[in-house]
Design an enzyme around this catalytic site. Structure first.
Site, PDB file in Angstrom:
ATOM      1  N   TYR A   1       0.844  -1.201   0.000  1.00  0.00           N
ATOM      2  CA  TYR A   1       0.000   0.000   0.000  1.00  0.00           C
ATOM      3  C   TYR A   1       0.882   1.255   0.000  1.00  0.00           C
ATOM      4  CZ  TYR A   1      -4.345   2.597   0.609  1.00  0.00           C
ATOM      5  OH  TYR A   1      -5.424   3.437   0.419  1.00  0.00           O
TER       6      TYR A   1
ATOM      7  N   LYS B   1      -3.543   8.359   3.396  1.00  0.00           N
ATOM      8  CA  LYS B   1      -4.870   8.080   3.981  1.00  0.00           C
ATOM      9  C   LYS B   1      -4.898   8.451   5.469  1.00  0.00           C
ATOM     10  CE  LYS B   1      -7.086   6.347   0.383  1.00  0.00           C
ATOM     11  NZ  LYS B   1      -8.054   7.182  -0.347  1.00  0.00           N
TER      12      LYS B   1
HETATM   13  P1  NAD Z   1     -11.797   4.174  -9.094  1.00  0.00           P
HETATM   14  O1  NAD Z   1     -10.613   4.101  -9.998  1.00  0.00           O
HETATM   15  O2  NAD Z   1     -13.064   3.648  -9.586  1.00  0.00           O
HETATM   16  O3  NAD Z   1     -12.024   5.669  -8.598  1.00  0.00           O
HETATM   17  C1  NAD Z   1     -10.965   6.581  -8.405  1.00  0.00           C
HETATM   18  C2  NAD Z   1     -11.458   7.903  -8.950  1.00  0.00           C
HETATM   19  O4  NAD Z   1     -10.511   8.945  -8.666  1.00  0.00           O
HETATM   20  C3  NAD Z   1     -11.628   7.878 -10.478  1.00  0.00           C
HETATM   21  O5  NAD Z   1     -12.969   8.197 -10.803  1.00  0.00           O
HETATM   22  C4  NAD Z   1     -10.700   8.971 -10.950  1.00  0.00           C
HETATM   23  O6  NAD Z   1     -11.183   9.679 -12.070  1.00  0.00           O
HETATM   24  C5  NAD Z   1     -10.661   9.880  -9.728  1.00  0.00           C
HETATM   25  N1  NAD Z   1      -9.577  10.846  -9.766  1.00  0.00           N
HETATM   26  C6  NAD Z   1      -8.237  10.623  -9.760  1.00  0.00           C
HETATM   27  N2  NAD Z   1      -7.586  11.798  -9.889  1.00  0.00           N
HETATM   28  C7  NAD Z   1      -8.536  12.774  -9.948  1.00  0.00           C
HETATM   29  C8  NAD Z   1      -8.506  14.185 -10.075  1.00  0.00           C
HETATM   30  N3  NAD Z   1      -7.355  14.866 -10.203  1.00  0.00           N
HETATM   31  N4  NAD Z   1      -9.679  14.872 -10.096  1.00  0.00           N
HETATM   32  C9  NAD Z   1     -10.874  14.212  -9.992  1.00  0.00           C
HETATM   33  N5  NAD Z   1     -10.962  12.865  -9.881  1.00  0.00           N
HETATM   34  C10 NAD Z   1      -9.803  12.175  -9.858  1.00  0.00           C
HETATM   35  O7  NAD Z   1     -11.333   3.422  -7.750  1.00  0.00           O
HETATM   36  P2  NAD Z   1     -12.022   3.307  -6.307  1.00  0.00           P
HETATM   37  O8  NAD Z   1     -11.391   2.127  -5.690  1.00  0.00           O
HETATM   38  O9  NAD Z   1     -13.479   3.401  -6.409  1.00  0.00           O
HETATM   39  O10 NAD Z   1     -11.425   4.568  -5.555  1.00  0.00           O
HETATM   40  C11 NAD Z   1     -12.231   5.500  -4.852  1.00  0.00           C
HETATM   41  C12 NAD Z   1     -11.628   5.818  -3.488  1.00  0.00           C
HETATM   42  O11 NAD Z   1     -11.718   4.652  -2.669  1.00  0.00           O
HETATM   43  C13 NAD Z   1     -10.146   6.212  -3.498  1.00  0.00           C
HETATM   44  O12 NAD Z   1      -9.955   7.232  -2.554  1.00  0.00           O
HETATM   45  C14 NAD Z   1      -9.468   4.939  -3.013  1.00  0.00           C
HETATM   46  O13 NAD Z   1      -8.214   5.185  -2.405  1.00  0.00           O
HETATM   47  C15 NAD Z   1     -10.486   4.475  -2.001  1.00  0.00           C
HETATM   48  N6  NAD Z   1     -10.406   3.079  -1.563  1.00  0.00           N
HETATM   49  C16 NAD Z   1     -10.365   2.067  -2.479  1.00  0.00           C
HETATM   50  C17 NAD Z   1     -10.290   0.751  -2.034  1.00  0.00           C
HETATM   51  C18 NAD Z   1     -10.215  -0.379  -3.005  1.00  0.00           C
HETATM   52  O14 NAD Z   1      -9.788  -1.470  -2.611  1.00  0.00           O
HETATM   53  N7  NAD Z   1     -10.604  -0.199  -4.250  1.00  0.00           N
HETATM   54  C19 NAD Z   1     -10.286   0.461  -0.658  1.00  0.00           C
HETATM   55  C20 NAD Z   1     -10.345   1.517   0.246  1.00  0.00           C
HETATM   56  C21 NAD Z   1     -10.399   2.822  -0.220  1.00  0.00           C
END
Ligand code: NAD
Length: 254
Positions: free
Chosen positions: A155, A162
């Protein structure tokens, strides 16, 4: 059951139908909220627009949070069209690939700063823009991960990022509580999304989560959406500043 009928919600972070933001948008809509949906850029629009249209989104706009004009334009449009905002979902993160794949102590200052800006400070900027649109209170949600408080292999630099996000949630919650504006982090277990594919050995994370979580179930975007919808509801009015684990109990295990 609680209702979000008539609520206005801004959803930032849908990339495709696997996005956590999409699960949240579906849940908020199912409970009656009207939605504003953004996409990152012209490349993302063809994937996001059909999902937003299917959800009946009333506002659809591009938003790269590193562009202050685009960010201002989204909140101006919400002000002009709705005159208020009830719920803000910030479900975005970014880290430069080389920095993300190396040791935390090797990551570049520029990469660290960019990850902090897009993944953390943009949430604070959005809350500030939402504040005048929430005169009777509202809910601001971001999305964190267990790697904030414990070392999760691979990570890497997103751990400290985070951690900063979760601390920002607590400070913003304390600052805005008396205005009825509540601030939370949702903390799901690993989900196979596009952002997750940037983390090395992500498959291992998924299999360990399924093995170790007391429920032995992987988190779904619907699970995250259900929590988001509850936190946005009037019934959650006295909850704020939390980091809500949605992980089948993984985080309670040793
Ligand atoms: P995802 O790729 O579907 O979503 C990530 C989003 O971030 C995308 O829509 C992308 O366009 C957007 N993004 C990146 N840079 C950007 C910018 N400059 N301006 C506007 N938007 C921007 O993936 P996800 O897993 O749904 O991620 C969403 C959140 O969840 C993130 O914060 C991620 O760290 C967090 N998260 C994910 C997981 C996992 O396992 N997938 C677990 C815990 C937390």
């Amino acid at each position: 059951m609680f209702s979000l009928q008539g609520q206005k919600a801004l959803i930032v972070g849908i990339a495709n139908e696997n996005s956590i933001a999409y699960g949240c948008a579906q849940a908020l809509r199912a409970q009656g909220a009207d939605l504003a949906v953004t996409w990152l850029n012209a490349k993302a629009e063809p994937y996001v627009r059909p999902l937003a249209e299917a959800l009946g989104a009333e506002i659809m706009m591009p938003l790269d949070v590193s562009d202050p004009d685009q960010l201002g334009a989204v909140f101006d449009e919400i002000g002009a069209r709705w005159g208020r905002l009830d719920t803000l979902l910030h479900s975005i993160a970014f880290a430069p690939r080389d920095d993300l794949h190396g040791r935390v102590i090797d990551c570049s200052a520029a990469g660290f700063a960019q990850a902090m800006d897009i993944s953390v400070h943009s949430f604070l900027r959005m809350i500030k823009l939402a504040e005048p649109l929430m005169p009777h209170g509202g809910t601001c949600l971001s999305v964190s991960f267990f790697g904030a408080s414990r070392v999760v292999h691979h990570y890497n630099m997103m751990g400290p990022v985070k951690a900063a996000l979760e601390s920002s949630v607590r400070y913003a919650a304390a600052e805005l509580g008396e205005k009825g504006i509540r601030v939370h982090a949702l903390s799901p277990g690993p989900l196979a999304t596009r952002a997750a594919s940037g983390i090395s050995h992500f498959d291992e994370l998924l299999s360990v989560a399924a093995q170790r979580a007391p429920t032995h179930q992987l988190t779904t975007i619907a699970d995250v959406g259900a929590m988001a919808a509850f936190l946005a509801s009037p019934e959650a009015r006295n909850l704020t500043g939390g980091v809500h684990d949605i992980d089948g109990g993984y985080s309670i295990t040793a």
